[in-house]
Motif scaffolding. Sequence first.
Motif, PDB file in Angstrom:
ATOM      1  N   PHE B 289       0.775  -1.119  -0.081  1.00  0.00           N
ATOM      2  CA  PHE B 289      -0.137  -0.119   0.262  1.00  0.00           C
ATOM      3  C   PHE B 289       0.825   0.661   0.232  1.00  0.00           C
ATOM      4  CE2 PHE B 289      -4.332  -2.123   2.079  1.00  0.00           C
ATOM      5  CZ  PHE B 289      -4.825  -2.067   0.956  1.00  0.00           C
ATOM      6  N   LEU B 290       2.102   1.027   0.526  1.00  0.00           N
ATOM      7  CA  LEU B 290       3.106   2.161   0.868  1.00  0.00           C
ATOM      8  C   LEU B 290       3.355   2.766  -0.451  1.00  0.00           C
ATOM      9  CD1 LEU B 290       5.344   1.172   3.622  1.00  0.00           C
ATOM     10  CD2 LEU B 290       3.856   3.662   3.619  1.00  0.00           C
ATOM     11  N   ARG B 291       3.112   2.370  -1.658  1.00  0.00           N
ATOM     12  CA  ARG B 291       3.984   2.198  -3.123  1.00  0.00           C
ATOM     13  C   ARG B 291       3.668   2.437  -4.030  1.00  0.00           C
ATOM     14  NH1 ARG B 291       6.267  -3.096  -1.962  1.00  0.00           N
ATOM     15  NH2 ARG B 291       8.191  -2.562  -0.979  1.00  0.00           N
ATOM     16  N   GLN B 292       1.746   2.559  -3.611  1.00  0.00           N
ATOM     17  CA  GLN B 292       0.163   2.858  -4.715  1.00  0.00           C
ATOM     18  C   GLN B 292      -0.075   3.727  -5.083  1.00  0.00           C
ATOM     19  OE1 GLN B 292       0.086   0.406  -6.326  1.00  0.00           O
ATOM     20  NE2 GLN B 292       1.097  -1.399  -4.778  1.00  0.00           N
ATOM     21  N   PRO B 293      -0.195   4.599  -6.341  1.00  0.00           N
ATOM     22  CA  PRO B 293      -0.803   5.966  -7.007  1.00  0.00           C
ATOM     23  C   PRO B 293      -2.001   5.863  -6.790  1.00  0.00           C
ATOM     24  CG  PRO B 293      -0.755   4.293  -8.387  1.00  0.00           C
ATOM     25  CD  PRO B 293       0.181   3.623  -6.846  1.00  0.00           C
ATOM     26  N   TRP B 294      -2.978   7.259  -6.068  1.00  0.00           N
ATOM     27  CA  TRP B 294      -4.108   7.253  -5.715  1.00  0.00           C
ATOM     28  C   TRP B 294      -4.898   6.454  -6.683  1.00  0.00           C
ATOM     29  CZ3 TRP B 294      -5.931   7.159  -0.921  1.00  0.00           C
ATOM     30  CH2 TRP B 294      -7.756   7.645  -0.804  1.00  0.00           C
ATOM     31  N   SER B 295      -5.234   5.005  -6.731  1.00  0.00           N
ATOM     32  CA  SER B 295      -6.536   4.541  -7.768  1.00  0.00           C
ATOM     33  C   SER B 295      -6.287   3.591  -7.189  1.00  0.00           C
ATOM     34  CB  SER B 295      -5.690   3.868  -8.390  1.00  0.00           C
ATOM     35  OG  SER B 295      -5.767   2.741  -9.297  1.00  0.00           O
ATOM     36  N   ALA B 296      -8.461   2.984  -7.488  1.00  0.00           N
ATOM     37  CA  ALA B 296      -8.681   2.235  -6.933  1.00  0.00           C
ATOM     38  C   ALA B 296      -8.332   0.887  -7.260  1.00  0.00           C
ATOM     39  CB  ALA B 296     -10.939   2.077  -7.223  1.00  0.00           C
ATOM     40  N   GLU B 297      -7.780   0.761  -8.457  1.00  0.00           N
ATOM     41  CA  GLU B 297      -8.092  -0.444  -8.685  1.00  0.00           C
ATOM     42  C   GLU B 297      -6.170  -0.953  -9.213  1.00  0.00           C
ATOM     43  OE1 GLU B 297      -8.679   2.247 -11.020  1.00  0.00           O
ATOM     44  OE2 GLU B 297     -10.759   1.083 -11.562  1.00  0.00           O
ATOM     45  N   ARG B 298      -5.363  -0.045  -8.305  1.00  0.00           N
ATOM     46  CA  ARG B 298      -4.341  -0.996  -7.538  1.00  0.00           C
ATOM     47  C   ARG B 298      -4.437  -0.460  -5.960  1.00  0.00           C
ATOM     48  NH1 ARG B 298       0.217   1.719 -10.576  1.00  0.00           N
ATOM     49  NH2 ARG B 298       1.604   0.599  -9.200  1.00  0.00           N
ATOM     50  N   PHE B 299      -5.135   0.034  -5.388  1.00  0.00           N
ATOM     51  CA  PHE B 299      -5.265  -1.013  -3.727  1.00  0.00           C
ATOM     52  C   PHE B 299      -6.145  -2.264  -3.829  1.00  0.00           C
ATOM     53  CE2 PHE B 299      -4.556   3.454  -2.559  1.00  0.00           C
ATOM     54  CZ  PHE B 299      -3.254   2.798  -1.887  1.00  0.00           C
ATOM     55  N   ARG B 300      -7.035  -2.253  -4.973  1.00  0.00           N
ATOM     56  CA  ARG B 300      -7.646  -3.479  -5.058  1.00  0.00           C
ATOM     57  C   ARG B 300      -7.074  -4.602  -5.916  1.00  0.00           C
ATOM     58  NH1 ARG B 300     -13.376  -2.628  -8.986  1.00  0.00           N
ATOM     59  NH2 ARG B 300     -11.301  -1.981  -9.893  1.00  0.00           N
ATOM     60  N   GLY B 301      -6.216  -4.247  -6.433  1.00  0.00           N
ATOM     61  CA  GLY B 301      -5.093  -5.673  -7.101  1.00  0.00           C
ATOM     62  C   GLY B 301      -4.326  -6.194  -5.433  1.00  0.00           C
ATOM     63  N   VAL B 302      -3.219  -4.989  -5.228  1.00  0.00           N
ATOM     64  CA  VAL B 302      -3.058  -5.950  -4.325  1.00  0.00           C
ATOM     65  C   VAL B 302      -4.033  -6.870  -3.345  1.00  0.00           C
ATOM     66  CG1 VAL B 302      -1.354  -5.030  -1.402  1.00  0.00           C
ATOM     67  CG2 VAL B 302      -1.548  -3.629  -3.761  1.00  0.00           C
ATOM     68  N   VAL B 303      -4.726  -6.028  -2.681  1.00  0.00           N
ATOM     69  CA  VAL B 303      -5.743  -6.731  -1.996  1.00  0.00           C
ATOM     70  C   VAL B 303      -6.288  -8.284  -2.952  1.00  0.00           C
ATOM     71  CG1 VAL B 303      -8.030  -7.237  -0.466  1.00  0.00           C
ATOM     72  CG2 VAL B 303      -6.439  -4.842  -1.000  1.00  0.00           C
ATOM     73  N   GLU B 304      -6.747  -7.918  -3.745  1.00  0.00           N
ATOM     74  CA  GLU B 304      -7.237  -9.676  -4.903  1.00  0.00           C
ATOM     75  C   GLU B 304      -5.347 -10.968  -3.818  1.00  0.00           C
ATOM     76  OE1 GLU B 304      -8.871  -8.038  -7.584  1.00  0.00           O
ATOM     77  OE2 GLU B 304     -10.543  -8.017  -6.853  1.00  0.00           O
ATOM     78  N   GLU B 305      -4.512 -10.147  -5.252  1.00  0.00           N
ATOM     79  CA  GLU B 305      -3.386 -10.855  -5.097  1.00  0.00           C
ATOM     80  C   GLU B 305      -2.970 -11.496  -3.921  1.00  0.00           C
ATOM     81  OE1 GLU B 305       0.157  -9.220  -6.310  1.00  0.00           O
ATOM     82  OE2 GLU B 305       0.671 -10.960  -6.706  1.00  0.00           O
ATOM     83  N   TRP B 306      -3.086 -10.747  -2.756  1.00  0.00           N
ATOM     84  CA  TRP B 306      -2.047 -10.889  -0.715  1.00  0.00           C
ATOM     85  C   TRP B 306      -3.378 -11.870  -0.583  1.00  0.00           C
ATOM     86  CZ3 TRP B 306       1.208 -11.303   0.928  1.00  0.00           C
ATOM     87  CH2 TRP B 306       1.514 -11.041   3.022  1.00  0.00           C
ATOM     88  N   GLU B 307      -4.871 -11.560  -1.260  1.00  0.00           N
ATOM     89  CA  GLU B 307      -6.073 -12.955  -0.556  1.00  0.00           C
ATOM     90  C   GLU B 307      -5.934 -14.159  -1.629  1.00  0.00           C
ATOM     91  OE1 GLU B 307      -8.141 -13.243   1.904  1.00  0.00           O
ATOM     92  OE2 GLU B 307      -7.968 -11.175   2.679  1.00  0.00           O
ATOM     93  N   ARG B 308      -5.570 -14.279  -3.070  1.00  0.00           N
ATOM     94  CA  ARG B 308      -4.957 -15.326  -3.835  1.00  0.00           C
ATOM     95  C   ARG B 308      -3.769 -16.298  -3.041  1.00  0.00           C
ATOM     96  NH1 ARG B 308      -2.679 -15.333  -8.368  1.00  0.00           N
ATOM     97  NH2 ARG B 308      -2.422 -13.307  -8.815  1.00  0.00           N
ATOM     98  N   LEU B 309      -2.816 -15.541  -3.277  1.00  0.00           N
ATOM     99  CA  LEU B 309      -1.245 -15.794  -2.924  1.00  0.00           C
ATOM    100  C   LEU B 309      -1.739 -16.547  -1.117  1.00  0.00           C
ATOM    101  CD1 LEU B 309       0.824 -13.639  -4.329  1.00  0.00           C
ATOM    102  CD2 LEU B 309       0.293 -15.823  -4.767  1.00  0.00           C
ATOM    103  N   LEU B 310      -2.294 -16.077   0.214  1.00  0.00           N
ATOM    104  CA  LEU B 310      -2.356 -16.446   0.937  1.00  0.00           C
ATOM    105  C   LEU B 310      -2.647 -17.863   1.198  1.00  0.00           C
ATOM    106  CD1 LEU B 310      -3.791 -13.876   3.361  1.00  0.00           C
ATOM    107  CD2 LEU B 310      -1.616 -13.967   3.259  1.00  0.00           C
ATOM    108  N   PRO B 311      -1.662 -18.761   2.435  1.00  0.00           N
ATOM    109  CA  PRO B 311      -2.246 -19.758   2.469  1.00  0.00           C
ATOM    110  C   PRO B 311      -3.003 -20.204   3.641  1.00  0.00           C
ATOM    111  CG  PRO B 311       0.112 -19.946   3.317  1.00  0.00           C
ATOM    112  CD  PRO B 311      -0.193 -18.023   2.407  1.00  0.00           C
TER     113      PRO B 311
END
Lengths: 65, 440
Positions: B289-311
């Motif tokens: 999150f510290l590296r994201q520009p102000w963009s809904a797609e970018r933040f959502r992208g981080v959340v979705e990838e994180w949730e997908r990868l977490l065991p």
Amino acid sequence: MFAYLREGDGGRMMVALNFDDRPKRVAVPVSADVAISTAGERAHEKLRGSFELGRDEGLVARLDS
Amino acid sequence: MRGSWWREGVFYQIYPRSFQDANGDGIGDLAGITRRLDHLNDGTPASLGIDAIWISPFYRSPMADFGYDVSDYRDVDPTFGTLADFDRLLEEAHRRGIRVLVDLVPNHTSDQHPWFVESRSSRDNPKRNWYVWADPRRGGPPNNWRAVFGAAEKRSAWTLDRATGQYYLHHFLPQQPDLNWWNEDVRRAMDDVMRFWLDRGVDGFRIDVAHSLVKDQQLRNNPRLFAKRRPRHNWELEEVHDIHRRWRRVLDEYDDRMAVGEVSSRKLSNLVRYYGNDDELQMPFNFNFLRQPWSAERFRGVVEEWERLLPPHAWPDYTLSNHDRSRAASRYGPQRARVAALMLLTLRGTPFIYYGEEIGMTDVAIPPDRVPARPGYRWLRTRSASTSQRSATTRARCSRSTGGSSSFVVARARSAPERTAPSRRRAVCSPTCARATAGE
């Protein structure tokens, strides 16, 4: 716009975050009560059908079951 | 339930130098933190409702790197107080239901640490092998590894010790020699440092540079083309996971303690490896999150990838600001920072708040050797913040005069972590004057 639901024993909460610099119209499938808004003055507002989310506004609402 | 406190809790990072000064010397200290605990959680909705604090380093240090150069892991630097002050802070925090994490800095010590003083004293000193020493190569440093700090042209990770004719390794300042993590004595010594604080009652650690520690034993050059971008032999070696498994065993000697690690890996696929098989870190910091520009797609992208990868056993975490980066309110502006805070506090995952975020604090203009994101806390003399004595804060200034709001606000929202009973979590969401309450 980034929106999501959090669900648990306490019910369902909707979080809607508008990252745009213009207002957005948001549809809600069921009625909901605003719990908090970063715009400040919407607490306890009842949401039905759809509602407007201001520019750079974030809002949490409790969905009626 | 074991482990539930760090899954359900709101964490708050305190940079002790800037938080609250209690003895009037202009520098924040441990007694100052104790004085302000009611601001963090006094058990009522008037406080922030913080469940755990992480205190950045307060150990004895020559302060070449603001305390991340430790010269005694088992004592408090006089700047910040005494061990007795720490014990009192811990007791008062626990009395309010606030857990306490301390910073563990295991990658390097100060060059003033007795271990290094001994190590550099001669080539045959018993502690020589506690650090990484190597002969010069073609009249220069042993290899092409680069330090994180320093001007680009002087960024070798090696410094020559003239007295013994060898170079020592340091991935940060020359005053921060890297410990040799291949050495079992070093591993045992750090286990004991952890036990020292766990025995005192701390609830866990934030681990500094948790992805480095172990470096290539053969000291091989990094591939030349990628020397800057792909440091293959000195960061994120497979063996670092052995260290994390070892530390988890130390934590598990105690009841319900945890560790969160600074892992500066940009790739989330790499980051998830630090959870191990639920036998390494309880959480590696997700800094994306510290590296994201102000963009809904970018933040959502981080959340979705994180949730997908977490065991399945792994619990997510998020953070918007820390002591190394520009603050969210500076990156995005005050109004957007509120939206970001609402996101931080409502996502599935443990939120880490950086001191002052709750009042929308921004970076300050500072001399080049300082970090903009570490200004003094702007304490206000409001009802909720002035219950203690007259505040001798470091550069305290009412935010009214700097264009902020005159009051911070605590609002309550319910969060519902899966698999556990939904706990009430207060959303620290402001600066604004509104107060909203959900689910009361």
